[in-house]
Scaffold this active site. Structure first.
Site, PDB file in Angstrom:
ATOM      1  N   GLU A  10     -26.296  16.121  15.190  1.00 14.90           N
ATOM      2  CA  GLU A  10     -26.251  15.433  13.652  1.00 14.90           C
ATOM      3  C   GLU A  10     -25.393  14.229  13.869  1.00 14.90           C
ATOM      4  O   GLU A  10     -25.071  13.564  12.883  1.00 14.90           O
ATOM      5  CB  GLU A  10     -25.542  16.400  12.670  1.00 14.90           C
ATOM      6  CG  GLU A  10     -24.189  17.240  13.162  1.00 14.90           C
ATOM      7  CD  GLU A  10     -24.387  18.606  13.997  1.00 14.90           C
ATOM      8  OE1 GLU A  10     -24.449  18.238  15.233  1.00 14.90           O
ATOM      9  OE2 GLU A  10     -24.469  19.513  13.390  1.00 14.90           O
ATOM     10  N   ASP A  83     -24.363  21.686  14.986  1.00 18.30           N
ATOM     11  CA  ASP A  83     -23.197  22.677  15.008  1.00 18.30           C
ATOM     12  C   ASP A  83     -23.748  24.120  15.149  1.00 18.30           C
ATOM     13  O   ASP A  83     -24.442  24.529  14.293  1.00 18.30           O
ATOM     14  CB  ASP A  83     -22.199  22.215  14.120  1.00 18.30           C
ATOM     15  CG  ASP A  83     -21.707  20.656  14.369  1.00 18.30           C
ATOM     16  OD1 ASP A  83     -21.733  20.458  15.629  1.00 18.30           O
ATOM     17  OD2 ASP A  83     -20.948  20.133  13.384  1.00 18.30           O
ATOM     18  N   ASP A  85     -23.001  26.807  13.489  1.00 19.34           N
ATOM     19  CA  ASP A  85     -22.787  27.444  12.084  1.00 19.34           C
ATOM     20  C   ASP A  85     -23.837  27.600  11.451  1.00 19.34           C
ATOM     21  O   ASP A  85     -25.064  26.956  11.630  1.00 19.34           O
ATOM     22  CB  ASP A  85     -21.442  27.187  11.704  1.00 19.34           C
ATOM     23  CG  ASP A  85     -21.378  25.767  11.295  1.00 19.34           C
ATOM     24  OD1 ASP A  85     -22.399  25.217  11.454  1.00 19.34           O
ATOM     25  OD2 ASP A  85     -20.271  25.124  11.216  1.00 19.34           O
ATOM     26  N   GLU A  87     -24.443  25.732   8.514  1.00 13.55           N
ATOM     27  CA  GLU A  87     -25.072  24.311   8.279  1.00 13.55           C
ATOM     28  C   GLU A  87     -25.746  24.001   9.462  1.00 13.55           C
ATOM     29  O   GLU A  87     -27.070  23.266   9.076  1.00 13.55           O
ATOM     30  CB  GLU A  87     -23.984  23.368   7.952  1.00 13.55           C
ATOM     31  CG  GLU A  87     -23.168  23.654   6.805  1.00 13.55           C
ATOM     32  CD  GLU A  87     -23.990  23.494   5.287  1.00 13.55           C
ATOM     33  OE1 GLU A  87     -24.743  22.915   5.201  1.00 13.55           O
ATOM     34  OE2 GLU A  87     -23.831  24.551   4.650  1.00 13.55           O
ATOM     35  N   TYR A 299     -15.390  23.755  19.240  1.00 14.42           N
ATOM     36  CA  TYR A 299     -15.761  23.549  17.859  1.00 14.42           C
ATOM     37  C   TYR A 299     -14.597  24.012  16.527  1.00 14.42           C
ATOM     38  O   TYR A 299     -14.079  24.751  16.929  1.00 14.42           O
ATOM     39  CB  TYR A 299     -17.172  24.272  17.570  1.00 14.42           C
ATOM     40  CG  TYR A 299     -17.570  23.931  16.127  1.00 14.42           C
ATOM     41  CD1 TYR A 299     -17.955  22.770  15.823  1.00 14.42           C
ATOM     42  CD2 TYR A 299     -18.112  25.016  15.394  1.00 14.42           C
ATOM     43  CE1 TYR A 299     -18.713  22.530  14.664  1.00 14.42           C
ATOM     44  CE2 TYR A 299     -18.635  24.924  14.126  1.00 14.42           C
ATOM     45  CZ  TYR A 299     -18.849  23.427  13.609  1.00 14.42           C
ATOM     46  OH  TYR A 299     -19.577  23.015  12.604  1.00 14.42           O
ATOM     47  N   ARG A 301     -14.643  24.519  13.270  1.00 16.78           N
ATOM     48  CA  ARG A 301     -14.986  25.340  12.242  1.00 16.78           C
ATOM     49  C   ARG A 301     -15.199  26.724  12.683  1.00 16.78           C
ATOM     50  O   ARG A 301     -16.312  27.154  13.190  1.00 16.78           O
ATOM     51  CB  ARG A 301     -16.183  24.894  11.404  1.00 16.78           C
ATOM     52  CG  ARG A 301     -16.034  23.695  10.672  1.00 16.78           C
ATOM     53  CD  ARG A 301     -17.110  23.491   9.576  1.00 16.78           C
ATOM     54  NE  ARG A 301     -16.846  21.962   9.279  1.00 16.78           N
ATOM     55  CZ  ARG A 301     -17.564  21.029   9.745  1.00 16.78           C
ATOM     56  NH1 ARG A 301     -18.518  21.204  10.702  1.00 16.78           N
ATOM     57  NH2 ARG A 301     -17.423  19.748   9.511  1.00 16.78           N
ATOM     58  N   HIS A 345     -17.942  33.186  17.506  1.00 20.45           N
ATOM     59  CA  HIS A 345     -17.197  32.069  17.843  1.00 20.45           C
ATOM     60  C   HIS A 345     -15.997  31.947  18.735  1.00 20.45           C
ATOM     61  O   HIS A 345     -15.692  33.192  19.139  1.00 20.45           O
ATOM     62  CB  HIS A 345     -16.660  31.529  16.176  1.00 20.45           C
ATOM     63  CG  HIS A 345     -17.649  31.021  15.413  1.00 20.45           C
ATOM     64  ND1 HIS A 345     -17.586  30.456  14.213  1.00 20.45           N
ATOM     65  CD2 HIS A 345     -19.373  30.887  15.620  1.00 20.45           C
ATOM     66  CE1 HIS A 345     -18.765  30.128  13.855  1.00 20.45           C
ATOM     67  NE2 HIS A 345     -19.701  30.292  14.584  1.00 20.45           N
TER      68      HIS A 345
END
Ligand SMILES: [Zn+2]
Ligand SMILES: [Zn+2]
Length: 681
Positions: A10, A83, A85, A87, A299, A301, A345
């Site tokens: 992204e 990423d 997750d 999104e 990462y 988040r 995660h």
């Protein structure tokens, strides 16, 4: 040479960082974030057709889309490495569905750190898109859209055009408003503390009154305090008890998103948005004097404190080499995740423990370096042994009064060493290595009383929320998620429902109005427990225990009822001001417009006179003579000059008005800045 595979991420920096790792067979391009989303100017959700979202290409993204299509031509495989997750999953899935026409060779890869080992490993096992994760993302997007889109017109009707209310932000606003009312209604209670300064030989120390006749000492006023002092003064102070103990202090878990944001606020004064912005840069890659950018942290988040086995081995080797074996626990320290944390995660940690903050100083901005140091030390410390303090606590009897004194000495530094090997933040807080150093005492021994000191105190109201304490509250109440803490706060500031003053959120009049309207007509939307439940249900879609349709249907039916009721019953409220219209002599009323509050003639539309409500503070521009007015814009709140557009002064805060000796405001001093740069959300 023609490249065989395409990789989509992204952001351009991340593309560069990954490109270096993957080598010649891969062409890595950036999608520049979401390409497809709900339309901006309509609801974009077909409620009758199972809440189906009506996605459109985001205006201005056509070019990016065309170039992606061109890049994808003739490639063997298209990997989506956005990423790891919801999104990221959704961005990739939208590309596959809408841009690449569901081609079979579009695959998903995920990794939590952009290191050669993690990236290469991920590309060995590409997978299909996770339908449940996407369903959860779409469910959240649709739910938020329905609430925001259908609620806002009611705010326009009652308060002012252009306002909006979001789902999770409204619950956060409620916390801020409730706290403000608690502070306003707080009734401070007086209490007194009594300290005795005692001495043995040459050394003195402080002891505090603890008990009277074996009851907890509670002294409510000056008279009582004076009586206690008089009575205690004539008593003999005798050491009645000595207790020695050992206190262990354990390191904190490595960072997850919420704890990183809290710590960065407490120690570095970074707001949540700034912290995430910097963390993203550290994650996506920084030029550290090698050919391509290098990713410095995992990462950012995440809600899981898990650490990969490789990283544990690496940090344990590093600890025993740098601090010695006695700082290394026998087994790695293990930290538990919260109930719903996504266990795949990982904690936020440096990607390579040997990359000491000191060695990166010349490559990082000052703020990047501060945040990296914070993350680095926290992770290093998390795998070290606890610090040990020797604590002595002494009871001292003076007749019926019992005083208490305690002191502590650090006997083993353990993890505290991780915070002392560089000029980073010291985590030892108030706990100095020696606290209230006490002389060697024996039970039964008499002490000299040097002074007895009464002091008056009042109970204090709870503090206003800061970035740190609000995130903590949202986390504990189950309302926040790693991807939402920073946007929640940003939105509240942007809409001017609260202002950050010296680091604390002060709700505005507008914030009170919006919150009160929601409490009256949509109690569930501003209910913390209900919002937490909604968040949990959205998580459960991802786990496969609930469907998106069920969650949305259950929410929508009662919401629609409240909506219909509100539409029928909400009326514009009229607030009459003290001022009289200059033109026709009628009373002026306070109205809210797109740009803020103003005075309008109550005889409108016959009399169209209106005027601004000024702050009473003079514009600091030389020879201007205007007064500063509160304004709202799409970029947030600011003060502007009443002589706009002739005078373009803007400021986030009211300029300080130096007082002349007779108490009159003198020359004002401002710090004019361009309004575009003033967003601090
Ligand atoms: Zn008038
Ligand atoms: Zn001016």
């Amino acid at each position: 040479m023609k490249k065989k595979n395409l990789v989509i991420v992204e952001s351009p920096t991340k593309a560069k960082t990954i490109s270096k790792i993957l080598g010649d067979n891969f062409s890595v391009v950036s999608s520049m974030g979401h390409i497809i989303d709900l339309p901006q100017k309509k609801l974009g959700v077909n409620i009758e057709k199972g809440f189906e979202p009506e996605y459109v290409i985001i205006p201005g993204k056509q070019k990016a889309l065309a170039s992606l299509k061109k890049e994808a031509k003739d490639k063997d495989v298209i990997y989506v490495a956005t990423d790891p997750d919801r999104e990221g999953e959704a961005i990739g899935w939208q590309l596959k569905e809408r841009v690449f026409n569901k081609m079979k060779n579009v695959l998903r890869v995920t990794f939590y750190e952009i290191t050669p080992a993690a990236v290469n490993e991920a590309f060995k096992k590409p997978r299909d898109f996770d339908a449940k994760m996407i369903e959860a993302q779409v469910g959240r997007r649709v739910l938020d859209r329905i609430v925001g889109y259908l609620l806002s017109p009611l705010l326009w009707k009652k308060i002012a055009r252009g306002l909006s209310a979001g789902r999770v932000q409204s619950a956060a606003l409620r916390l801020i408003i409730d706290r403000e009312r608690e502070i306003k209604n707080f009734n401070p209670k007086e209490y007194w503390e009594i300290e005795a300064e005692l001495a043995k030989a040459q050394s003195n120390f402080i002891a505090k009154l603890d008990k009277i006749d074996n009851q907890k000492a509670e002294i409510k006023n000056k008279e009582e305090a004076e009586r206690v002092c008089q009575e205690a003064k004539i008593e003999k102070f005798i050491v009645s008890q000595i207790k020695k103990s050992e206190k262990k202090r354990y390191p904190s878990a490595p960072f997850i998103t919420s704890t990183m944001q809290q710590d960065a606020f407490n120690k570095l004064k970074f707001n949540a948005n700034k912290t995430m912005f910097l963390a993203q840069q550290l994650y996506e890659g920084i030029d550290i004097g090698q050919d391509n950018p290098v990713s410095l942290i995992t990462y950012m988040r995440t809600d899981s404190p898990r650490v990969s086995a490789e990283a544990i081995n690496e940090v344990r080797d590093y600890i025993s080499l740098s601090f010695g074996k006695d700082c290394l626990p026998e087994k790695p320290n293990y930290y538990k995740a919260k109930k719903l944390a996504q266990e795949a995660h990982e904690a936020i940690r440096p990607t390579f423990i040997a990359r000491h903050p000191e060695s990166l100083k010349s490559f990082l901005s000052l703020d990047q370096h501060k945040l990296y140091t914070l993350i680095y030390n926290r992770f290093l410390a998390s795998q070290m042994k606890p610090a040990i303090y020797a604590v002595t606590s002494v009871g001292i009897a003076a007749g019926k009064y019992l005083f208490n004194a305690s002191g502590s000495t650090l006997t083993f530094a353990g993890f505290l060493l991780a915070y002392k090997n560089n000029d980073g933040e010291d985590d030892s807080g108030n706990e100095k290595t020696e606290k209230n150093k006490m002389p060697l005492l024996k039970e039964g021994e008499a002490l000299d009383l040097l002074k007895i000191i009464p002091s008056q105190h009042f109970t204090k109201p709870p503090a206003r929320y800061s970035d740190s304490s609000l995130i903590k509250a949202l986390d504990e109440d189950g309302v926040g998620r790693p991807s939402t803490y920073a946007p929640i706060i940003y939105t509240l500031i942007l809409r001017d429902y609260a202002r950050r003053i010296k680091g604390y959120f002060n709700p505005t009049e507008l914030g009170f109005k919006v919150c009160d309207l929601l409490v009256e007509y949509f109690p569930k939307i501003v209910d913390i427990k209900f919002t937490a439940l909604m968040e949990e249900e959205l998580d459960e879609i991802e786990e496969g225990r609930l469907t998106k349709l069920k969650v949305l249907q259950d929410f929508y039916a009662p919401f629609k009822e409240s909506l219909d009721f509100a539409q029928k019953n909400i009326k514009k409220e009229v607030i009459v001001s003290e001022e009289i219209c200059e033109k026709c002599g009628k009373q002026m009323i306070i109205k809210w417009g797109r740009k803020g509050k103003f005075l309008s003639c109550s005889n409108f539309p016959e009399c169209k006179f209106s005027k601004s409500i000024t702050s009473g503070v003079k514009c600091p521009e030389p020879n201007c003579g205007g007064e500063l007015i509160e304004r709202r814009s799409r970029r947030g709140f600011f003060y502007g000059c009443s002589n706009f557009p002739k005078c373009r002064f803007v400021s986030r805060t009211l300029p300080e008005v130096p007082r002349t000796p007779d108490g009159c405001p003198g020359v004002t001093q401002g710090n004019p800045r361009k309004v575009e740069k003033m967003i601090d959300g």
